[in-house]
Design an enzyme around this catalytic site. Structure first.
Site, PDB file in Angstrom:
ATOM      1  N   ARG A  37       0.840  -1.166  -0.043  1.00 46.08           N
ATOM      2  CA  ARG A  37      -0.033   0.065  -0.185  1.00 46.08           C
ATOM      3  C   ARG A  37       0.817   1.109  -0.035  1.00 46.08           C
ATOM      4  NH1 ARG A  37      -3.028   0.210   5.252  1.00 46.08           N
ATOM      5  NH2 ARG A  37      -1.915  -1.305   6.123  1.00 46.08           N
ATOM      6  N   ASP A  51       5.472  -5.368  -3.424  1.00 46.86           N
ATOM      7  CA  ASP A  51       4.674  -6.540  -3.227  1.00 46.86           C
ATOM      8  C   ASP A  51       5.795  -7.626  -2.909  1.00 46.86           C
ATOM      9  OD1 ASP A  51       3.395  -8.799  -3.256  1.00 46.86           O
ATOM     10  OD2 ASP A  51       2.187  -8.434  -5.217  1.00 46.86           O
ATOM     11  N   TYR A 141      -3.847 -19.561   9.234  1.00 45.55           N
ATOM     12  CA  TYR A 141      -2.627 -18.611   9.749  1.00 45.55           C
ATOM     13  C   TYR A 141      -1.758 -19.357  10.451  1.00 45.55           C
ATOM     14  CZ  TYR A 141      -1.002 -14.408  12.555  1.00 45.55           C
ATOM     15  OH  TYR A 141      -0.305 -13.612  12.987  1.00 45.55           O
TER      16      TYR A 141
HETATM   17  P1  NAD Z   1      -0.946  -5.848   9.713  1.00 43.53           P
HETATM   18  O1  NAD Z   1      -1.913  -6.319   8.650  1.00 43.53           O
HETATM   19  O2  NAD Z   1      -1.376  -4.585  10.228  1.00 43.53           O
HETATM   20  O3  NAD Z   1       0.205  -5.157   8.410  1.00 43.53           O
HETATM   21  C1  NAD Z   1       0.757  -5.994   7.375  1.00 43.53           C
HETATM   22  C2  NAD Z   1       0.996  -5.012   6.459  1.00 43.53           C
HETATM   23  O4  NAD Z   1       1.679  -5.824   5.270  1.00 43.53           O
HETATM   24  C3  NAD Z   1       0.249  -4.189   5.881  1.00 43.53           C
HETATM   25  O5  NAD Z   1       0.693  -2.745   5.790  1.00 43.53           O
HETATM   26  C4  NAD Z   1      -0.130  -4.461   4.464  1.00 43.53           C
HETATM   27  O6  NAD Z   1      -0.394  -3.459   3.522  1.00 43.53           O
HETATM   28  C5  NAD Z   1       1.053  -5.188   4.022  1.00 43.53           C
HETATM   29  N1  NAD Z   1       1.197  -5.948   3.267  1.00 43.53           N
HETATM   30  C6  NAD Z   1       0.143  -6.964   2.922  1.00 43.53           C
HETATM   31  N2  NAD Z   1       0.480  -7.568   1.722  1.00 43.53           N
HETATM   32  C7  NAD Z   1       1.579  -7.244   1.308  1.00 43.53           C
HETATM   33  C8  NAD Z   1       2.538  -7.668   0.084  1.00 43.53           C
HETATM   34  N3  NAD Z   1       2.096  -8.553  -0.583  1.00 43.53           N
HETATM   35  N4  NAD Z   1       3.612  -6.905   0.157  1.00 43.53           N
HETATM   36  C9  NAD Z   1       4.141  -5.946   1.020  1.00 43.53           C
HETATM   37  N5  NAD Z   1       3.323  -5.751   1.942  1.00 43.53           N
HETATM   38  C10 NAD Z   1       2.108  -6.229   2.038  1.00 43.53           C
HETATM   39  O7  NAD Z   1      -0.123  -6.799  10.357  1.00 43.53           O
HETATM   40  P2  NAD Z   1       0.686  -6.576  11.555  1.00 43.53           P
HETATM   41  O8  NAD Z   1      -0.231  -6.600  12.759  1.00 43.53           O
HETATM   42  O9  NAD Z   1       1.362  -5.237  11.513  1.00 43.53           O
HETATM   43  O10 NAD Z   1       1.626  -8.014  11.720  1.00 43.53           O
HETATM   44  C11 NAD Z   1       2.985  -8.150  10.919  1.00 43.53           C
HETATM   45  C12 NAD Z   1       3.429  -9.270  11.381  1.00 43.53           C
HETATM   46  O11 NAD Z   1       3.342  -9.641  12.711  1.00 43.53           O
HETATM   47  C13 NAD Z   1       2.619 -10.487  10.552  1.00 43.53           C
HETATM   48  O12 NAD Z   1       3.377 -11.465  10.153  1.00 43.53           O
HETATM   49  C14 NAD Z   1       1.687 -11.066  11.566  1.00 43.53           C
HETATM   50  O13 NAD Z   1       1.234 -12.439  11.470  1.00 43.53           O
HETATM   51  C15 NAD Z   1       2.399 -10.808  12.935  1.00 43.53           C
HETATM   52  N6  NAD Z   1       1.626 -10.905  14.292  1.00 43.53           N
HETATM   53  C16 NAD Z   1       1.081  -9.851  14.537  1.00 43.53           C
HETATM   54  C17 NAD Z   1       0.311  -9.889  15.551  1.00 43.53           C
HETATM   55  C18 NAD Z   1      -0.434  -8.508  16.138  1.00 43.53           C
HETATM   56  O14 NAD Z   1      -1.051  -8.677  17.145  1.00 43.53           O
HETATM   57  N7  NAD Z   1      -0.590  -7.553  15.325  1.00 43.53           N
HETATM   58  C19 NAD Z   1       0.469 -10.889  16.487  1.00 43.53           C
HETATM   59  C20 NAD Z   1       1.044 -12.242  16.157  1.00 43.53           C
HETATM   60  C21 NAD Z   1       1.695 -12.027  14.991  1.00 43.53           C
HETATM   61  N1  SER Z   2      -2.999 -10.873  16.890  1.00 43.39           N
HETATM   62  C1  SER Z   2      -2.558 -11.922  15.944  1.00 43.39           C
HETATM   63  C2  SER Z   2      -4.156 -12.263  15.204  1.00 43.39           C
HETATM   64  O1  SER Z   2      -5.191 -12.170  15.952  1.00 43.39           O
HETATM   65  C3  SER Z   2      -2.239 -13.085  16.389  1.00 43.39           C
HETATM   66  O2  SER Z   2      -1.182 -13.640  15.781  1.00 43.39           O
HETATM   67  O3  SER Z   2      -4.311 -12.655  14.344  1.00 43.39           O
END
Ligand code: NAD
Ligand code: SER
Length: 317
Positions: A37, A51, A141
């Site tokens: 984005r 991407d 997931y």
């Molecule tokens: P998010 O969805 O807020 O952010 C993901 C970002 O990746 C977005 O800005 C999206 O535009 C971008 N994106 C999507 N497809 C893409 C692509 N093809 N190429 C490039 N960018 C792309 O997710 P987040 O919460 O920031 O999580 C980041 C990572 O941490 C993920 O792997 C998620 O599984 C992991 N994680 C997050 C949490 C949480 O609570 N937020 C918990 C456990 C694990």
């Molecule tokens: N916060 C994340 C989710 O709910 C855990 O990986 O998907």
């Protein structure tokens, strides 16, 4: 530190705060933000549209900028992934391979890739879930994260790729919005509490889940990447814990500060996802290996969220 740092998925919930912390620690000329984005608002570092499934463009960005560390955050999270399992598998796995393979070629020195409490499943011990235990995830997931963890270990052992990982719990912060997870309620509730003094939760009132303040998670993320190699003894992914609470307990904390706040319940498919995850996590291995510790507990988190979000609400009115 030699070379630049690339954050993939920099516009997301974690990426937004992680970029700020990386810039604070290393300077804006060291950090490159990238996302599929377009960036919204101002970033104080270079931004490259990317991407992560486009390996040629990734290679070009890495070589042109002299990137030596990659934080790979692009993924579909639990709730969104359940609605689009095939694409979730492709994005979550191929994105990881694209980065691991550049590291295997020697272009990148160090990779951070986040895993999740979603690697655990209904047969996992729920309380104080240990580092090594039964893992039979029931979400696409969780399956992708568990496979990813094993691939990270494989690339480390077979090809010497220095990839480091944390199993994040649900993350809660005020600087960015979550992007399609099951734990998102614990962020949304604060916005609704301030705007409407009422929130309808899609999880059961007794659904206890492990959570963490975003500031602690971001510090842990950069800290693990700064560790000398010999401190990183787990090459799948480290358990990490902050605190655990139920929606009812969070609502009670909010009510201390907003007495008129009311919570309702209207469960959906995300309740089943949450039901398959642990209640609490044993993160003693991360604490012993690289000195992880959290700073923020539930009452502090509630104060931080309300204090930082209420000026935003007042100025938007
Ligand atoms: P998010 O969805 O807020 O952010 C993901 C970002 O990746 C977005 O800005 C999206 O535009 C971008 N994106 C999507 N497809 C893409 C692509 N093809 N190429 C490039 N960018 C792309 O997710 P987040 O919460 O920031 O999580 C980041 C990572 O941490 C993920 O792997 C998620 O599984 C992991 N994680 C997050 C949490 C949480 O609570 N937020 C918990 C456990 C694990
Ligand atoms: N916060 C994340 C989710 O709910 C855990 O990986 O998907």
């Amino acid at each position: 530190m030699t070379g630049k740092i690339l954050v993939v998925g920099s516009n997301g919930q974690i990426g937004t705060e992680l970029c700020l912390e990386l810039i604070r620690r290393y300077g804006s000329d060291k950090v490159i933000a990238s996302d599929i984005r377009e960036i919204e608002g101002e970033v104080s570092c270079v931004f490259e549209p990317l991407d992560i499934l486009d390996q040629d463009r990734l290679r070009m960005i890495v070589t042109e900028h002299g990137v030596k560390q990659v934080y790979l955050l692009a993924a579909l999270l639990s709730a969104t992934a359940e609605r689009n399992p095939e694409f979730a598998w492709r994005l979550n796995m191929d994105g990881l391979f694209n980065v691991l393979n550049l590291a295997k070629e020697g272009l990148i020195d160090r990779v951070f890739w986040p895993s999740s409490i979603a690697v655990f499943g209904p047969n996992t011990p729920k309380e104080n879930t240990p580092q090594d235990t039964i893992m039979q995830p029931t979400t696409v997931y969780g399956i992708s994260k568990q496979a990813g963890e094993n691939w990270c270990q494989y690339y480390f052992e077979k090809f010497g790729v220095d990839v480091r990982s944390i199993r994040y719990p649900g993350l809660i912060g005020y600087k960015s919005l979550p992007g399609g997870g099951t734990t998102d309620y614990a962020v949304d509730i604060f916005y609704q509490a301030l705007e409407h003094q009422e929130y309808t939760c899609f999880l059961d009132e007794k659904m206890k889940l492990p959570m963490m303040y975003m500031g602690d998670a971001v510090n842990a993320t950069v800290d693990i990447m700064e560790q000398p190699k010999e401190n990183i003894k787990v090459r799948t992914s480290y358990n990490l814990a902050g605190f655990s609470f139920t929606p009812a307990e969070l609502a009670k904390e909010i009510k201390h500060l907003i007495p008129e706040f009311k919570i309702n319940y209207d469960l959906d498919y995300r309740n089943d996802i949450a039901n398959s995850w642990p209640d609490s996590i044993d993160d003693s291995v991360a604490r012993n290996d690289w000195g992880w510790k959290n700073e923020v507990d539930l009452s502090k988190l509630t104060e931080i969220m309300l204090a930082n979000l209420s000026p935003k609400f007042n100025s938007e009115k």
